[in-house]
Design a protein around this motif. Structure first.
Motif, PDB file in Angstrom:
ATOM      1  N   TRP A 107       0.682  -1.165  -0.037  1.00 49.97           N
ATOM      2  CA  TRP A 107      -0.107   0.079  -0.004  1.00 49.97           C
ATOM      3  C   TRP A 107       0.889   1.335   0.017  1.00 49.97           C
ATOM      4  O   TRP A 107       1.675   1.454   0.754  1.00 49.97           O
ATOM      5  CB  TRP A 107      -1.038   0.123   1.296  1.00 49.97           C
ATOM      6  CG  TRP A 107      -2.113   1.055   1.020  1.00 49.97           C
ATOM      7  CD1 TRP A 107      -3.439   0.994   0.746  1.00 49.97           C
ATOM      8  CD2 TRP A 107      -1.733   2.427   1.464  1.00 49.97           C
ATOM      9  NE1 TRP A 107      -4.143   1.942   0.876  1.00 49.97           N
ATOM     10  CE2 TRP A 107      -3.115   2.819   1.381  1.00 49.97           C
ATOM     11  CE3 TRP A 107      -0.758   3.183   2.062  1.00 49.97           C
ATOM     12  CZ2 TRP A 107      -3.462   4.566   1.483  1.00 49.97           C
ATOM     13  CZ3 TRP A 107      -1.177   4.534   2.297  1.00 49.97           C
ATOM     14  CH2 TRP A 107      -2.393   5.137   2.119  1.00 49.97           C
ATOM     15  N   ARG A 171      -5.728 -12.457   2.814  1.00 49.90           N
ATOM     16  CA  ARG A 171      -5.473 -12.127   1.437  1.00 49.90           C
ATOM     17  C   ARG A 171      -4.395 -10.891   1.434  1.00 49.90           C
ATOM     18  O   ARG A 171      -3.603 -10.991   0.530  1.00 49.90           O
ATOM     19  CB  ARG A 171      -6.696 -11.281   1.023  1.00 49.90           C
ATOM     20  CG  ARG A 171      -7.857 -12.222   0.617  1.00 49.90           C
ATOM     21  CD  ARG A 171      -9.134 -11.644   0.308  1.00 49.90           C
ATOM     22  NE  ARG A 171     -10.236 -12.373  -0.262  1.00 49.90           N
ATOM     23  CZ  ARG A 171     -11.348 -12.189  -0.571  1.00 49.90           C
ATOM     24  NH1 ARG A 171     -12.046 -10.912  -0.247  1.00 49.90           N
ATOM     25  NH2 ARG A 171     -12.346 -12.925  -1.350  1.00 49.90           N
TER      26      ARG A 171
ATOM     27  N   MET B   1       6.012   8.873   2.483  1.00 46.56           N
ATOM     28  CA  MET B   1       5.204   7.396   2.223  1.00 46.56           C
ATOM     29  C   MET B   1       3.754   8.106   2.593  1.00 46.56           C
ATOM     30  O   MET B   1       3.461   8.922   3.284  1.00 46.56           O
ATOM     31  CB  MET B   1       5.467   6.547   3.247  1.00 46.56           C
ATOM     32  CG  MET B   1       4.551   5.266   3.214  1.00 46.56           C
ATOM     33  SD  MET B   1       5.112   3.734   3.951  1.00 46.56           S
ATOM     34  CE  MET B   1       6.572   3.309   2.999  1.00 46.56           C
ATOM     35  N   ALA B   2       2.847   7.602   1.535  1.00 47.94           N
ATOM     36  CA  ALA B   2       1.489   7.815   1.767  1.00 47.94           C
ATOM     37  C   ALA B   2       0.891   7.628   3.065  1.00 47.94           C
ATOM     38  O   ALA B   2       1.389   6.760   3.880  1.00 47.94           O
ATOM     39  CB  ALA B   2       0.663   7.084   0.776  1.00 47.94           C
ATOM     40  N   ASP B   3      -0.267   8.527   3.453  1.00 47.48           N
ATOM     41  CA  ASP B   3      -0.787   8.107   4.962  1.00 47.48           C
ATOM     42  C   ASP B   3      -2.062   7.241   5.101  1.00 47.48           C
ATOM     43  O   ASP B   3      -3.127   7.842   4.232  1.00 47.48           O
ATOM     44  CB  ASP B   3      -0.710   9.547   5.528  1.00 47.48           C
ATOM     45  CG  ASP B   3      -1.546   9.720   6.528  1.00 47.48           C
ATOM     46  OD1 ASP B   3      -1.563  10.928   7.179  1.00 47.48           O
ATOM     47  OD2 ASP B   3      -1.506   8.626   7.296  1.00 47.48           O
ATOM     48  N   LEU B   4      -2.254   6.588   5.696  1.00 50.40           N
ATOM     49  CA  LEU B   4      -3.312   5.879   5.631  1.00 50.40           C
ATOM     50  C   LEU B   4      -4.432   6.572   6.477  1.00 50.40           C
ATOM     51  O   LEU B   4      -5.738   6.156   6.265  1.00 50.40           O
ATOM     52  CB  LEU B   4      -3.199   4.560   6.687  1.00 50.40           C
ATOM     53  CG  LEU B   4      -2.647   3.304   5.797  1.00 50.40           C
ATOM     54  CD1 LEU B   4      -1.880   2.371   6.745  1.00 50.40           C
ATOM     55  CD2 LEU B   4      -3.658   2.570   4.776  1.00 50.40           C
ATOM     56  N   CYS B  13      -8.112   6.516   4.236  1.00 56.01           N
ATOM     57  CA  CYS B  13      -7.669   5.253   3.237  1.00 56.01           C
ATOM     58  C   CYS B  13      -7.923   3.952   4.219  1.00 56.01           C
ATOM     59  O   CYS B  13      -8.058   3.086   3.982  1.00 56.01           O
ATOM     60  CB  CYS B  13      -6.233   5.336   2.849  1.00 56.01           C
ATOM     61  SG  CYS B  13      -6.062   7.120   1.786  1.00 56.01           S
ATOM     62  N   ARG B  14      -7.653   4.327   5.518  1.00 55.58           N
ATOM     63  CA  ARG B  14      -7.611   3.087   6.283  1.00 55.58           C
ATOM     64  C   ARG B  14      -8.805   2.559   6.617  1.00 55.58           C
ATOM     65  O   ARG B  14      -9.161   1.332   6.758  1.00 55.58           O
ATOM     66  CB  ARG B  14      -7.435   3.761   8.005  1.00 55.58           C
ATOM     67  CG  ARG B  14      -7.387   2.690   8.949  1.00 55.58           C
ATOM     68  CD  ARG B  14      -7.211   3.371  10.324  1.00 55.58           C
ATOM     69  NE  ARG B  14      -6.105   4.273  10.181  1.00 55.58           N
ATOM     70  CZ  ARG B  14      -4.719   3.864  10.482  1.00 55.58           C
ATOM     71  NH1 ARG B  14      -4.351   2.739  10.486  1.00 55.58           N
ATOM     72  NH2 ARG B  14      -3.924   4.924  10.548  1.00 55.58           N
ATOM     73  N   LEU B  17      -9.258   0.386   3.330  1.00 53.32           N
ATOM     74  CA  LEU B  17      -8.457  -0.828   3.467  1.00 53.32           C
ATOM     75  C   LEU B  17      -9.442  -1.636   4.187  1.00 53.32           C
ATOM     76  O   LEU B  17      -9.193  -3.091   3.818  1.00 53.32           O
ATOM     77  CB  LEU B  17      -7.205  -0.292   4.316  1.00 53.32           C
ATOM     78  CG  LEU B  17      -6.256  -1.555   4.661  1.00 53.32           C
ATOM     79  CD1 LEU B  17      -5.961  -2.374   3.459  1.00 53.32           C
ATOM     80  CD2 LEU B  17      -5.223  -1.290   5.425  1.00 53.32           C
ATOM     81  N   ALA B  18      -9.889  -1.225   5.320  1.00 58.32           N
ATOM     82  CA  ALA B  18     -10.925  -2.458   6.036  1.00 58.32           C
ATOM     83  C   ALA B  18     -11.804  -2.911   5.536  1.00 58.32           C
ATOM     84  O   ALA B  18     -12.330  -4.207   5.629  1.00 58.32           O
ATOM     85  CB  ALA B  18     -11.349  -1.484   7.191  1.00 58.32           C
ATOM     86  N   ASP B  19     -12.641  -2.162   4.471  1.00 55.64           N
ATOM     87  CA  ASP B  19     -13.714  -2.574   3.794  1.00 55.64           C
ATOM     88  C   ASP B  19     -13.177  -3.157   2.280  1.00 55.64           C
ATOM     89  O   ASP B  19     -14.201  -3.816   1.606  1.00 55.64           O
ATOM     90  CB  ASP B  19     -14.613  -1.792   3.633  1.00 55.64           C
ATOM     91  CG  ASP B  19     -15.559  -1.252   4.562  1.00 55.64           C
ATOM     92  OD1 ASP B  19     -16.186  -0.274   4.770  1.00 55.64           O
ATOM     93  OD2 ASP B  19     -15.454  -2.229   5.779  1.00 55.64           O
ATOM     94  N   LEU B  20     -11.900  -3.392   2.159  1.00 56.36           N
ATOM     95  CA  LEU B  20     -11.536  -3.922   0.742  1.00 56.36           C
ATOM     96  C   LEU B  20     -12.097  -5.245   0.178  1.00 56.36           C
ATOM     97  O   LEU B  20     -12.454  -5.253  -0.525  1.00 56.36           O
ATOM     98  CB  LEU B  20      -9.905  -3.617   0.599  1.00 56.36           C
ATOM     99  CG  LEU B  20      -9.473  -4.242  -0.694  1.00 56.36           C
ATOM    100  CD1 LEU B  20      -9.810  -3.109  -1.861  1.00 56.36           C
ATOM    101  CD2 LEU B  20      -7.831  -3.950  -0.690  1.00 56.36           C
ATOM    102  N   SER B  21     -11.858  -5.995   0.994  1.00 55.08           N
ATOM    103  CA  SER B  21     -12.440  -7.504   0.755  1.00 55.08           C
ATOM    104  C   SER B  21     -13.837  -7.543   0.597  1.00 55.08           C
ATOM    105  O   SER B  21     -14.267  -8.013  -0.472  1.00 55.08           O
ATOM    106  CB  SER B  21     -11.809  -8.298   1.996  1.00 55.08           C
ATOM    107  OG  SER B  21     -10.462  -8.974   1.775  1.00 55.08           O
ATOM    108  N   THR B  45      -3.766   5.985  -4.665  1.00 51.79           N
ATOM    109  CA  THR B  45      -2.789   4.990  -3.751  1.00 51.79           C
ATOM    110  C   THR B  45      -3.889   3.770  -3.609  1.00 51.79           C
ATOM    111  O   THR B  45      -3.371   2.502  -3.874  1.00 51.79           O
ATOM    112  CB  THR B  45      -2.418   5.654  -2.561  1.00 51.79           C
ATOM    113  OG1 THR B  45      -1.693   6.540  -2.779  1.00 51.79           O
ATOM    114  CG2 THR B  45      -1.818   4.557  -1.680  1.00 51.79           C
ATOM    115  N   PHE B  49      -3.698  -0.104  -5.187  1.00 53.99           N
ATOM    116  CA  PHE B  49      -3.445  -1.186  -4.149  1.00 53.99           C
ATOM    117  C   PHE B  49      -4.842  -2.160  -4.425  1.00 53.99           C
ATOM    118  O   PHE B  49      -4.518  -3.420  -4.135  1.00 53.99           O
ATOM    119  CB  PHE B  49      -3.320  -0.659  -2.634  1.00 53.99           C
ATOM    120  CG  PHE B  49      -3.331  -1.877  -1.663  1.00 53.99           C
ATOM    121  CD1 PHE B  49      -4.445  -2.016  -0.722  1.00 53.99           C
ATOM    122  CD2 PHE B  49      -1.944  -2.335  -1.420  1.00 53.99           C
ATOM    123  CE1 PHE B  49      -4.218  -3.221   0.221  1.00 53.99           C
ATOM    124  CE2 PHE B  49      -1.921  -3.402  -0.615  1.00 53.99           C
ATOM    125  CZ  PHE B  49      -2.853  -3.772   0.185  1.00 53.99           C
TER     126      PHE B  49
END
Lengths: 189, 91
Positions: A107, A171, B1-4, B13-14, B17-21, B45, B49
């Motif tokens: 990421w 994953r 570096m990019a910030d979550l 972004c965080r 990421l949590a809901d990505l799946s 970003t 990803f």
């Protein structure tokens, strides 16, 4: 789940061996493939196959139809393999933060677009083999055996929410393992 | 570096990421999908990803067995022999 599977297991619970043999015929290849995907080979895989169906025959009366017969059998196979390999049974603690897993998975950096599809597929298989047993088994069940989310959760003895959380982490860990397997020049952007 | 913790279209972004799946599995409500898509449209970003994770899963699924591998005949025979004894409660 086919209606015939449920009926066969109900008959098997009453002592009908012929009915249980139908279950064996329908699912032995999937069970055999699954125990191999968890790392067993040769005589160990053969033993696990036998132990799974012996256990299923003896426990046929406990099948409640809450998931598919296949997920029920794979759950039994999973326990057989764990007992055989003397692993600790239970949900592992996820001390690694999601942030750390995601950063390791790339990421914030450029993707791996330039990697050929075939190279990626081969590397993914190698990365899968390097994951923890817990990560590998959930990815095998959900992505390779194509079980539904509910059946995957049932096979692992997890709530649906816990399965989703574990799957998501697995994953990302696979993506991280794939990145680690790439040549240095292909990783960073 | 990019910030979550960076926020785009009202979502960090965080949280994406949590809901990505669930997003990749089509398991979110239409409202949530729209919210995440708005973030992805404005965040290179997360978009890259997410595409990378999706491509990894696609590569994994390429190995999905469409025809089940046969159990070796000797293995299958031993299994049935043992079950035959179990049916008779011999073991």
């Amino acid at each position: 789940m086919t209606e015939s599977d449920a009926a066969c297991l109900a008959a098997a619970a009453r002592g009908d061996g012929a009915a249980f043999t139908q279950i064996v015929d329908a699912h032995e290849r999937a069970v055999y493939r699954f125990v191999q995907s968890l790392g067993l080979r040769g005589a160990d895989a053969d033993d696990a196959l036998q132990e799974t169906f012996i256990a299923a025959w003896r426990a046929a009366g406990t099948f409640r139809g809450e998931g598919s017969a296949r997920s029920w059998l794979l759950a039994i196979a999973r326990n057989v393999v764990r007992h055989a390999t003397r692993r600790h049974v239970g949900e592992p603690a996820d001390f690694e933060s999601l942030d750390d897993i995601a950063l390791a998975a790339g990421w914030g950096r450029d993707p791996l677009e330039e990697v050929a599809e075939r190279q990626r597929a081969d590397l993914v298989q190698r990365a899968l083999a390097r994951l923890s047993p817990e990560d590998r088994e959930i990815l095998v069940l959900r992505e390779l055996e194509d079980l539904s989310g509910e059946d995957t959760a049932a096979a692992l003895g997890l709530s649906l929410a816990a399965m989703k959380s574990r799957l998501h982490r697995a994953r990302l860990r696979l993506t991280a393992a794939l990145r680690a397997a790439l040549p240095e020049d292909d990783r960073n952007g | 570096m990019a910030d979550l913790d960076r926020v785009v279209a009202g979502i960090a972004c965080r949280d994406v990421l949590a809901d990505l799946s669930d997003f990749l599995d089509g398991a979110l409500t239409a409202t949530r999908v729209a919210e995440l898509q708005a973030h992805l449209d404005g965040c290179d970003t997360c978009a890259r990803f997410g595409a990378d994770v999706a491509a990894t899963m696609q590569a994994l699924r390429a190995h999905r067995v469409t025809r089940e591998a046969a159990v070796p005949p000797v293995t299958a025979a031993r299994l049935r022999d043992r079950l035959a004894r179990a049916y008779l409660a011999i073991e």
